[in-house]
Design an enzyme around this catalytic site. Structure first.
Site, mmCIF file in Angstrom:
data_model
loop_
_atom_site.group_PDB
_atom_site.id
_atom_site.type_symbol
_atom_site.label_atom_id
_atom_site.label_comp_id
_atom_site.label_asym_id
_atom_site.label_seq_id
_atom_site.Cartn_x
_atom_site.Cartn_y
_atom_site.Cartn_z
ATOM 1 N N ALA A 12 24.862 25.393 40.219
ATOM 2 C CA ALA A 12 24.167 25.271 41.495
ATOM 3 C C ALA A 12 24.981 24.105 42.447
ATOM 4 C CB ALA A 12 22.522 24.902 40.635
ATOM 5 N N ALA A 13 25.957 23.879 42.006
ATOM 6 C CA ALA A 13 27.238 22.881 42.852
ATOM 7 C C ALA A 13 28.322 23.956 43.613
ATOM 8 C CB ALA A 13 27.071 21.667 42.437
ATOM 9 N N ILE A 16 28.440 29.796 46.661
ATOM 10 C CA ILE A 16 27.473 30.432 46.539
ATOM 11 C C ILE A 16 26.052 29.430 47.302
ATOM 12 C CG2 ILE A 16 26.516 32.113 45.956
ATOM 13 C CD1 ILE A 16 28.940 33.304 44.317
ATOM 14 N N ARG A 91 38.041 34.032 41.682
ATOM 15 C CA ARG A 91 39.592 34.657 41.652
ATOM 16 C C ARG A 91 39.150 33.555 43.012
ATOM 17 N NH1 ARG A 91 40.200 40.613 43.332
ATOM 18 N NH2 ARG A 91 38.801 40.279 44.507
ATOM 19 N N ARG A 103 39.915 40.205 39.275
ATOM 20 C CA ARG A 103 38.474 39.915 38.552
ATOM 21 C C ARG A 103 38.339 40.621 37.086
ATOM 22 N NH1 ARG A 103 34.711 41.657 43.078
ATOM 23 N NH2 ARG A 103 36.375 43.539 43.826
ATOM 24 N N ASN A 110 34.888 33.885 31.659
ATOM 25 C CA ASN A 110 34.092 33.787 31.965
ATOM 26 C C ASN A 110 33.174 34.466 31.043
ATOM 27 O OD1 ASN A 110 34.300 32.233 34.220
ATOM 28 N ND2 ASN A 110 33.831 34.089 35.922
ATOM 29 N N GLY A 135 27.986 35.894 39.207
ATOM 30 C CA GLY A 135 29.263 35.321 37.928
ATOM 31 C C GLY A 135 30.135 36.736 37.735
ATOM 32 N N ASN A 136 31.449 36.594 37.820
ATOM 33 C CA ASN A 136 32.283 37.898 38.088
ATOM 34 C C ASN A 136 33.280 37.893 36.382
ATOM 35 O OD1 ASN A 136 31.960 39.806 39.655
ATOM 36 N ND2 ASN A 136 33.082 38.672 40.734
ATOM 37 N N ASP A 163 27.933 45.096 48.342
ATOM 38 C CA ASP A 163 29.140 46.203 48.075
ATOM 39 C C ASP A 163 28.013 46.717 48.715
ATOM 40 O OD1 ASP A 163 31.181 44.375 46.543
ATOM 41 O OD2 ASP A 163 29.419 45.776 44.628
ATOM 42 N N HIS A 191 31.184 46.616 39.586
ATOM 43 C CA HIS A 191 31.471 45.810 41.338
ATOM 44 C C HIS A 191 33.259 45.473 40.775
ATOM 45 C CE1 HIS A 191 31.476 42.259 43.889
ATOM 46 N NE2 HIS A 191 31.939 41.638 43.196
HETATM 47 P P1 NAD Z 1 32.649 27.917 43.089
HETATM 48 O O1 NAD Z 1 33.629 27.945 42.228
HETATM 49 O O2 NAD Z 1 32.353 27.431 44.582
HETATM 50 O O3 NAD Z 1 31.140 27.571 42.304
HETATM 51 C C1 NAD Z 1 30.674 28.387 40.781
HETATM 52 C C2 NAD Z 1 30.189 26.678 39.568
HETATM 53 O O4 NAD Z 1 30.221 27.321 39.144
HETATM 54 C C3 NAD Z 1 30.800 25.599 39.677
HETATM 55 O O5 NAD Z 1 30.238 24.840 40.815
HETATM 56 C C4 NAD Z 1 30.780 25.247 38.335
HETATM 57 O O6 NAD Z 1 31.084 23.836 37.859
HETATM 58 C C5 NAD Z 1 29.760 26.142 37.762
HETATM 59 N N1 NAD Z 1 29.612 27.019 37.032
HETATM 60 C C6 NAD Z 1 31.044 27.179 35.594
HETATM 61 N N2 NAD Z 1 30.665 27.289 34.652
HETATM 62 C C7 NAD Z 1 29.576 26.898 34.456
HETATM 63 C C8 NAD Z 1 28.632 27.262 33.691
HETATM 64 N N3 NAD Z 1 28.673 27.865 32.242
HETATM 65 N N4 NAD Z 1 27.560 26.793 33.713
HETATM 66 C C9 NAD Z 1 27.028 26.718 34.637
HETATM 67 N N5 NAD Z 1 27.904 26.242 36.117
HETATM 68 C C10 NAD Z 1 28.655 26.580 35.946
HETATM 69 O O7 NAD Z 1 32.259 29.972 43.064
HETATM 70 P P2 NAD Z 1 31.699 30.098 43.855
HETATM 71 O O8 NAD Z 1 32.412 30.868 44.954
HETATM 72 O O9 NAD Z 1 29.996 29.805 44.332
HETATM 73 O O10 NAD Z 1 31.454 31.777 42.905
HETATM 74 C C11 NAD Z 1 30.628 32.137 41.386
HETATM 75 C C12 NAD Z 1 31.078 33.854 41.631
HETATM 76 O O11 NAD Z 1 30.404 34.493 41.930
HETATM 77 C C13 NAD Z 1 32.238 33.653 41.170
HETATM 78 O O12 NAD Z 1 32.562 34.132 39.666
HETATM 79 C C14 NAD Z 1 32.678 34.670 42.094
HETATM 80 O O13 NAD Z 1 33.721 35.619 41.545
HETATM 81 C C15 NAD Z 1 31.214 35.621 42.218
HETATM 82 N N6 NAD Z 1 30.848 36.169 43.092
HETATM 83 C C16 NAD Z 1 29.939 37.330 42.821
HETATM 84 C C17 NAD Z 1 29.645 38.000 43.680
HETATM 85 C C18 NAD Z 1 29.284 39.808 43.775
HETATM 86 O O14 NAD Z 1 28.948 40.512 44.045
HETATM 87 N N7 NAD Z 1 28.728 40.474 42.477
HETATM 88 C C19 NAD Z 1 30.171 37.539 45.058
HETATM 89 C C20 NAD Z 1 30.939 36.443 45.328
HETATM 90 C C21 NAD Z 1 31.631 35.879 44.075
HETATM 91 C C1 LMR Z 2 33.038 40.043 46.158
HETATM 92 O O1 LMR Z 2 33.265 40.915 45.652
HETATM 93 O O2 LMR Z 2 33.453 39.001 47.880
HETATM 94 C C2 LMR Z 2 33.258 38.430 44.668
HETATM 95 O O3 LMR Z 2 32.763 39.730 44.193
HETATM 96 C C3 LMR Z 2 34.345 38.040 44.941
HETATM 97 C C4 LMR Z 2 35.956 38.611 44.561
HETATM 98 O O4 LMR Z 2 36.586 38.097 43.378
HETATM 99 O O5 LMR Z 2 36.101 39.350 45.407
#
Ligand code: NAD
Ligand code: LMR
Length: 332
Positions: A12-13, A16, A91, A103, A110, A135-136, A163, A191
């Site tokens: 939450a901090a 995204i 990443r 990833r 993760n 989360g990835n 996507d 993904h």
């Molecule tokens: P970020 O680093 O800004 O935020 C992630 C947060 O997760 C951090 O604040 C961290 O403290 C917290 N965290 C880590 N472990 C945790 C746990 N066990 N419990 C609760 N919180 C926890 O990252 P972001 O940019 O917000 O991205 C988050 C994830 O989303 C990444 O894995 C990223 O690759 C993924 N992502 C997925 C997609 C998709 O399309 N599926 C798109 C973009 C990003």
């Molecule tokens: C994305 O597709 O933007 C996310 O999954 C981040 C990544 O690692 O590509």
């Protein structure tokens, strides 16, 4: 009295969540329902969430209910309707002295998170809870979480809506039509760069994609690589992974699950395979979904796949099988 809905957001901090959380309570995503939020973070940063909560209060959102923050996932999970599992490492950052490039590098880092969270969701979440893993590596994290939850009445999804949005954006330019003129944008598989954005089955102004796009040179050399590598392109440019578009895609997924899908349409997310389309059993794979008027989310089973599509999807499902083998220890 207005209906209430309880939503848990992890990470939450993170970046995204900063775009995502306010829009959960703005009266759009869950309509008129009052939204109770459980914001979850790791102990090291959980106190930062007080600042976010101050901002939420200061924004006067009409549908905001109770907001709690915690690092105790089990307590947050109690009777929750929705889980948006964003918390994990992205990443592009250096972790334990190593730059995380792919990833797949995130699998072990993760994957472990989703065992404990899955168990808590299975035990304490509502029996009809919906879980969206952002989360990835999202698909395999969802597989791990679903397995740990052991509760088949709950719906585990991994996010492929981003996507699908990316593919619609590229196709709308190619076809010179508005975004809203492209529907049924299905993402098959993982993904990851092996995903298959199914241009042949889109509908644009009543016409099937396969009748609109006959330029296979463009498909192979532009469309597929642009969509498949868009996450990397954003990281390379921003120095951080996509955030506002990822938040929008998570919201779009929630909205698609909360409202009946229009007849003949579908939306994209990855769910556990069940033999449809001859996909291998036991992987979380991108597929076409629809929400029924009773509110259940189901696989759309009448999409016709070309040999080209089948070949591409196989590459992606093979990758998912490899990812599953790599986390075998988390699936016991
Ligand atoms: P970020 O680093 O800004 O935020 C992630 C947060 O997760 C951090 O604040 C961290 O403290 C917290 N965290 C880590 N472990 C945790 C746990 N066990 N419990 C609760 N919180 C926890 O990252 P972001 O940019 O917000 O991205 C988050 C994830 O989303 C990444 O894995 C990223 O690759 C993924 N992502 C997925 C997609 C998709 O399309 N599926 C798109 C973009 C990003
Ligand atoms: C994305 O597709 O933007 C996310 O999954 C981040 C990544 O690692 O590509």
């Amino acid at each position: 009295m207005k209906e209430r809905i309880k939503v848990v957001v992890t990470g939450a901090a993170g970046q995204i969540s900063y775009s995502l959380i306010p829009r959960l309570v703005d009266g759009h995503t869950f309509g008129d329902k009052i939204v109770d939020l459980e914001l979850v973070e790791i102990p090291q940063v959980v106190d930062k969430l007080q600042g976010l909560i101050m901002e939420l209060e200061d924004s006067n959102f009409p549908n905001m209910g109770n907001v709690n923050f915690t690092s105790d996932f089990e307590s947050a999970a109690k009777d929750a309707d929705w889980f948006l599992l964003v918390g994990s490492i992205p990443r592009g950052i250096v972790f334990n002295g190593k730059k995380i490039e792919e990833r797949a590098d995130l699998l072990q880092i993760n994957g472990g998170i989703f065992v404990g969270q899955g168990q808590a969701i299975g035990k304490y979440g509502k029996s009809d809870a919906k879980i969206l893993v952002v989360g990835n590596p999202a698909n395999t994290n969802a597989l791990i979480g679903r397995h740990a939850a052991g509760n088949d009445s709950q719906l585990w999804m991994a996010m492929t809506m981003l996507d699908s949005s990316r593919a619609r954006s590229v196709l709308s330019k190619k076809l010179n039509v508005g975004i809203e003129d492209i529907s049924k944008m299905i993402i098959w598989g993982n993904h990851s760069p092996t995903m298959y954005p199914d241009f042949e089955n889109i509908i644009s102004n009543g016409e099937l994609g396969k009748n609109l796009i006959d330029d296979m040179n463009w498909v192979n050399n532009d469309f597929l690589p642009i969509v498949q590598q868009r996450g990397k392109a954003v990281i390379d440019s921003r120095g951080a992974s996509s955030a506002t578009s990822a938040a929008k895609a998570a919201l779009d997924t929630v909205i698609a699950c909360e409202n009946p899908t229009k007849s003949g349409e579908c939306f994209s997310a990855a769910v556990i395979t069940d033999g449809s389309y001859n996909l291998p059993h036991g992987i979380v794979c991108g597929m076409p979904l629809m929400t029924t008027s009773e509110g259940s989310v189901e696989i759309v089973r009448d999409i016709v796949l070309s040999d080209f599509a089948k070949e591409k999807i196989k590459i992606s499902t093979n990758e998912l099988i490899e990812e599953r083998s790599a986390v075998e220890d988390l699936l016991k």
